[in-house]
Design a protein around this motif. Structure first.
Motif, short mmCIF file in Angstrom:
data_model
loop_
_atom_site.label_atom_id
_atom_site.label_comp_id
_atom_site.label_asym_id
_atom_site.label_seq_id
_atom_site.Cartn_x
_atom_site.Cartn_y
_atom_site.Cartn_z
N ASN A 209 1.24 -0.99 0.42
CA ASN A 209 0.38 -0.01 0.16
C ASN A 209 0.99 0.87 -0.08
O ASN A 209 0.85 2.41 -0.83
CB ASN A 209 -0.98 0.29 1.23
N TYR A 210 1.91 1.55 1.26
CA TYR A 210 2.88 2.25 0.95
C TYR A 210 3.44 2.93 -0.60
O TYR A 210 3.77 3.60 -1.32
CB TYR A 210 3.33 2.27 1.75
N ASN A 211 3.67 1.82 -1.35
CA ASN A 211 4.36 1.66 -2.96
C ASN A 211 3.68 2.16 -3.51
O ASN A 211 4.01 2.69 -4.48
CB ASN A 211 5.45 0.19 -3.06
N ARG A 212 2.58 1.72 -3.51
CA ARG A 212 1.32 2.50 -4.28
C ARG A 212 1.14 3.91 -4.33
O ARG A 212 0.37 4.61 -5.29
CB ARG A 212 -0.07 1.88 -3.93
N ARG A 213 1.15 3.89 -3.33
CA ARG A 213 0.88 6.13 -3.55
C ARG A 213 1.74 6.64 -2.77
O ARG A 213 1.93 7.80 -2.88
CB ARG A 213 -0.02 5.69 -1.87
N THR A 214 2.99 5.88 -3.38
CA THR A 214 4.35 7.48 -2.67
C THR A 214 4.03 7.68 -4.54
O THR A 214 4.47 6.92 -5.31
CB THR A 214 5.96 6.67 -2.34
N ASN A 215 5.07 8.79 -4.40
CA ASN A 215 5.12 9.38 -5.42
C ASN A 215 6.44 10.52 -5.04
O ASN A 215 7.11 10.66 -4.52
CB ASN A 215 4.34 11.10 -5.48
N PRO A 216 7.52 10.21 -6.31
CA PRO A 216 8.62 10.89 -6.97
C PRO A 216 8.51 12.48 -6.53
O PRO A 216 7.88 13.16 -6.77
CB PRO A 216 9.26 10.57 -7.79
N PHE A 403 6.61 -2.29 -6.59
CA PHE A 403 8.18 -0.15 -6.36
C PHE A 403 8.01 0.25 -7.11
O PHE A 403 7.58 0.40 -8.43
CB PHE A 403 9.56 -1.51 -7.31
N PRO A 404 8.07 1.89 -6.66
CA PRO A 404 7.75 3.26 -7.15
C PRO A 404 8.43 3.44 -9.06
O PRO A 404 7.53 3.35 -9.79
CB PRO A 404 8.18 4.04 -6.33
N TYR A 405 9.60 2.73 -8.82
CA TYR A 405 10.70 3.08 -10.41
C TYR A 405 9.64 1.30 -11.14
O TYR A 405 10.97 0.57 -10.49
CB TYR A 405 11.60 3.09 -9.85
N ALA A 406 8.98 1.16 -11.46
CA ALA A 406 8.28 0.07 -12.47
C ALA A 406 8.97 -0.27 -13.52
O ALA A 406 9.04 -0.81 -14.13
CB ALA A 406 6.89 0.61 -12.62
N ASP A 407 9.73 1.29 -14.24
CA ASP A 407 10.02 0.92 -15.72
C ASP A 407 11.66 0.69 -15.48
O ASP A 407 12.17 0.25 -16.45
CB ASP A 407 10.50 2.37 -16.19
N PHE A 455 10.68 4.58 -0.66
CA PHE A 455 9.47 3.33 -1.31
C PHE A 455 9.82 2.31 0.44
O PHE A 455 10.92 2.43 1.57
CB PHE A 455 9.83 1.92 -2.44
N LYS A 456 9.16 0.82 0.49
CA LYS A 456 8.72 0.36 1.74
C LYS A 456 9.64 -1.10 1.23
O LYS A 456 8.88 -1.72 -0.06
CB LYS A 456 7.24 0.25 2.48
N ALA A 457 10.72 -1.65 2.22
CA ALA A 457 10.64 -3.50 1.87
C ALA A 457 10.52 -3.85 3.18
O ALA A 457 10.42 -3.23 3.89
CB ALA A 457 12.15 -3.48 1.27
N PHE A 458 9.90 -5.33 3.13
CA PHE A 458 10.12 -6.06 4.17
C PHE A 458 10.67 -7.54 3.68
O PHE A 458 12.38 -7.21 4.13
CB PHE A 458 8.79 -6.35 3.74
N ASP A 459 10.47 -8.20 3.94
CA ASP A 459 11.10 -9.75 3.03
C ASP A 459 11.67 -9.77 1.87
O ASP A 459 12.61 -10.47 1.69
CB ASP A 459 10.16 -10.66 3.57
N GLU A 460 11.49 -8.84 1.07
CA GLU A 460 12.34 -8.66 0.06
C GLU A 460 14.47 -8.39 0.33
O GLU A 460 15.26 -9.51 -0.35
CB GLU A 460 11.95 -7.74 -1.07
N VAL A 461 14.16 -8.27 1.41
CA VAL A 461 15.47 -8.02 1.44
C VAL A 461 16.19 -9.33 2.48
O VAL A 461 17.88 -9.09 1.65
CB VAL A 461 15.98 -6.76 2.75
N HIS A 462 15.58 -10.07 2.71
CA HIS A 462 16.33 -10.64 3.03
C HIS A 462 15.91 -12.44 1.91
O HIS A 462 17.00 -13.53 1.52
CB HIS A 462 15.33 -11.74 4.51
N LEU A 463 14.99 -12.84 1.68
CA LEU A 463 14.70 -13.26 0.35
C LEU A 463 15.88 -13.64 -1.23
O LEU A 463 15.67 -14.29 -1.31
CB LEU A 463 13.41 -13.52 0.29
N ALA A 464 15.87 -12.31 -1.46
CA ALA A 464 17.19 -12.31 -2.39
C ALA A 464 17.77 -13.08 -2.30
O ALA A 464 17.94 -14.02 -3.04
CB ALA A 464 16.74 -10.66 -2.59
#
Length: 717
Positions: A209-216, A403-407, A455-464
């Protein structure tokens, strides 16, 4: 009875003997060899080989020179006896002392260049330097298009609908990958609860939800204190640009430049090159530029005064080593050249006599046990995965979570550098750091304003980085493309068989990963290999692996590389499983055929690969097993992930509970950077001029060529 004729009668008839006692032929008559006492010492003594003869001659020359110098010194001392003569000698001595003080003595190793080539970075320096210079192993050449414009699909690959509209972020990479990612997230939550770690139940939803609504946020370039200095092209633009400057060439430059990486996954990059000559030309250009710019040796005329120590992989390819040797001796004209293997160099750098070295690089992970200054041949393992796979997987996971930078496209240079920076700063194997956290990054593109994303990150930082233990998480589709397109394997000149180095540990892993061959199909010209020989089935018992035999002796659970086979596709990796089911290895003749198959990609769980390597090094010796399993050392850039050592220890203890107290993951001593341990060890090796007999000189190479390697290497070449 006819009587004997007289001499006169014979002469009249022309039958008189006119022999003058000469032999029938002028060729020497050689008596037959007595087979009972037959013996020869041809090529049975070291002094009959050119390499050893030249070493002995050099030693005799040094001894003769030192004896002459000593005699000259004694003669000078005798001639200086007397008052006036002694005074003159003292004056001359003082003058010589002053001259000696003005000219400093040559530092040990100042004439030895150490070269360590990796898939992503080149480390080069003099043996007398404390640390090497690091240069990206890349060259940018003029082209009609850049590498990002050549690719039809971005990286990581996304899926599209039938109407060419992009998928939702949750479905970008396919249902199978998404389910695997979700399963790993669930397993992590369970593991963290077992370890009494608190976590919010809706953490993933908070991140999405945070990543969806964040603006650059737009930052003008003149207000950006950390703006990038892009490479400016001269007029006329150069044909090629090397190193860090190549990575900073804008993708939209005029003219366009395309990046080439000569080494990929520890192999020569045959996918992106069209000729072997251009491939090794780029390697020589990168090395030449590094020697000139990083070491300050701008004149090639001075290079003949320098020696070179070149670091090669533990499981090397002979054609690559031979080509490098020719390049160093012919093109660079070094005085002497010698080679050292990566794992042995790592133990030199760390100061260990015995260790299990795990070198996690950018695109290759090698494992090898070193014992008393020698690599244990059957313990060598080479896996085609590394830090770049973690980078790509991390971006895939972030895109999956909006991820906010989708491109983002890792084929673009600025995006790839950004992804590498995010991975280094954010990824961790420490479970205590896994929680919804806010991060930011700055997107800097040439000619555009800086864009700040939050942006916000949760378990991606560990699972990658968990992909090292779950290799099916990585994208391994293109790693074998172009393999053997340009460079053929090395063949034995006598029987025509392939003679690149082999390893029993690597064979066991390749056997586990090999898909079953069709019946009566020959693998690389060997005898027909039936499907049952490659694919272990429950109905046909197979001999246990080296690791399995030790586990049976200890009566420990068999949760290792030699696990029980899957019901149907035992030989192939499971799509959704964490570790592919591994059958027991086949008999030795089938191993050779599987090891040389170029359609099998060696990508395997890191913990199981380490245990396989140690099992083959110990050879059922429990003391050796405990020594190696208690002396595991992780080096390389991929080992910089926070918490990797403790996490790997925990994984190994789960797999080997019988050795839980002995398992220890070490780090290089003296707070040395794990990235430069191998180079540092090679520099120490280069300073051992008195005890190092593996140097190859010009005279030897001119006469024998690369055949010298069989006599000069410290291992069985």
């Amino acid at each position: 009875m006819v009587g004997k004729k007289s001499g006169k009668a014979l002469r009249d008839e022309g039958l008189e003997r006119t022999d003058n006692n000469m032999e029938l032929s002028s060729w020497p008559q050689i008596p037959a060899i007595n087979q009972k006492n037959y013996y020869t010492d041809y090529l049975k003594r070291d002094d009959q080989y050119l390499a050893f003869r030249l070493q002995n001659e050099e030693a005799r020359t040094k001894m003769t020179k030192s004896a002459k110098d000593k005699d000259r010194a004694l003669a000078m001392a005798k001639s200086n006896e007397g008052g006036d003569v002694e005074a003159e000698a003292e004056a001359d001595g003082d003058a010589n002392m002053e001259d000696a003080e003005e000219v400093p003595a040559e530092t040990v190793g100042s004439k030895v260049i150490i070269i360590h080539i990796g898939s992503q970075n080149l480390r080069i320096g003099l043996a007398s330097d404390a640390l090497p210079k690091t240069v990206p192993m890349v060259i940018a050449r003029k082209s009609k298009t850049s590498e990002s414009e050549d690719r039809e699909e971005p990286k990581p690959k996304r899926q599209k609908r039938d109407d060419d509209t992009p998928e939702e972020p949750e479905n970008l990479f396919g249902e199978e990958w998404s389910s695997h990612f979700s399963q790993m997230s669930g397993d992590l939550k369970v593991h963290m609860r077992q370890n009494k770690r608190r976590m919010l139940p809706n953490s993933k939803e908070m991140v999405v939800n945070y990543n969806r609504r964040t603006n650059p946020e737009i930052i003008s370039e003149h207000n950006d204190p950390l703006r990038v200095d892009w490479t400016e092209l001269s007029n006329p633009p150069p044909e090629y640009i090397i190193g860090q400057a190549a990575l900073r060439v804008p993708d939209s430059s005029n003219p366009r430049y395309k990046l080439y990486w000569p080494i990929r996954h520890g192999w020569c990059n045959e996918r992106d090159y069209h000729s072997k000559r251009m491939l090794f030309l780029d390697i020589s250009l990168i090395l030449e530029d590094a020697i000139k710019t990083q070491l300050g040796l701008t004149s090639k005329k001075d290079w003949h005064q320098y020696s070179c120590v070149f670091v090669i992989p533990d499981l090397y390819e002979k054609s690559y080593v031979n080509q490098v040797l020719e390049m160093l001796m012919r093109e660079f004209a070094f005085a002497r050249v010698c080679f050292i293997q990566e794992s042995l160099a790592a133990t030199f750098g760390a100061g260990f006599t015995s260790a299990c070295v795990v070198d996690v690089g950018a695109e290759k992970t090698s494992i090898c046990c070193v014992e008393e200054g020698m690599c244990v041949e059957n313990s060598r393992v080479n896996l085609k995965m590394g830090g770049r796979d973690v980078t790509e997987t991390f971006i895939k996971m972030m895109l999956h979570d909006h991820f906010p930078y989708a491109d983002i496209d890792l084929w673009r240079r600025y995006d790839w550098l950004l992804a590498e920076e995010l991975k280094k700063n954010i990824c961790t194997m420490n479970e205590a750091s896994v929680s919804p956290q806010v991060f930011d990054f700055h997107l800097r593109v040439s000619g555009q304003d800086t864009v700040k994303h939050t942006f916000k990150a949760f378990d991606e930082v560990h699972l990658a980085p968990m992909g090292f233990f779950e290799p099916t998480l990585f994208d391994n589709e293109d790693k074998l493309k172009g393999r053997r397109k340009l460079i053929e394997p090395s063949f034995d000149i006598y029987d025509g068989s392939k003679n690149d180095p082999t390893s029993a540990a690597q064979s066991e892993i390749m056997t586990a990963l090999a898909p079953p061959l069709p019946p009566n199909e020959k693998a690389d010209g060997d005898a027909p290999v039936a499907t049952a020989e490659v694919q272990a089935t429950p109905s046909k018992p197979q001999p246990p692996s080296a690791l399995g035999r030790i586990q049976e002796q200890e009566a420990t659970p068999r949760s290792s590389v030699a696990g029980s086979p899957a019901p149907e596709a035992a030989g192939t990796p499971q799509a959704g499983g964490s570790t592919p089911a591994v059958p027991a290895p086949t008999s030795q003749p089938a191993r050779t055929s599987i090891e040389y198959r170029d359609d099998i990609l060696p990508v395997f769980a890191l913990d199981n690969a380490i245990l396989t390597s140690i099992a083959h090094a110990a050879r059922s010796d429990e003391k050796k097993m405990r020594d190696f399993i208690g002396g595991i050392m992780i080096v390389g850039g991929g080992s910089l992930t926070s918490g990797l050592n403790l996490f790997l220890e925990e994984r190994l203890q789960m797999l080997r509970p019988g050795f839980a107290k002995d398992i220890m993951i070490g780090v290089p001593p003296r707070e040395m950077d794990p990235q430069v341990v191998v180079w540092k060890g090679a520099s120490i090796f280069g300073k051992l001029s008195g005890t190092n007999d593996s140097w190859i000189g010009k005279l030897e190479y001119d006469r024998l060529g690369h055949r010298l390697m069989a006599y000069k290497c410290m291992w069985a070449y």
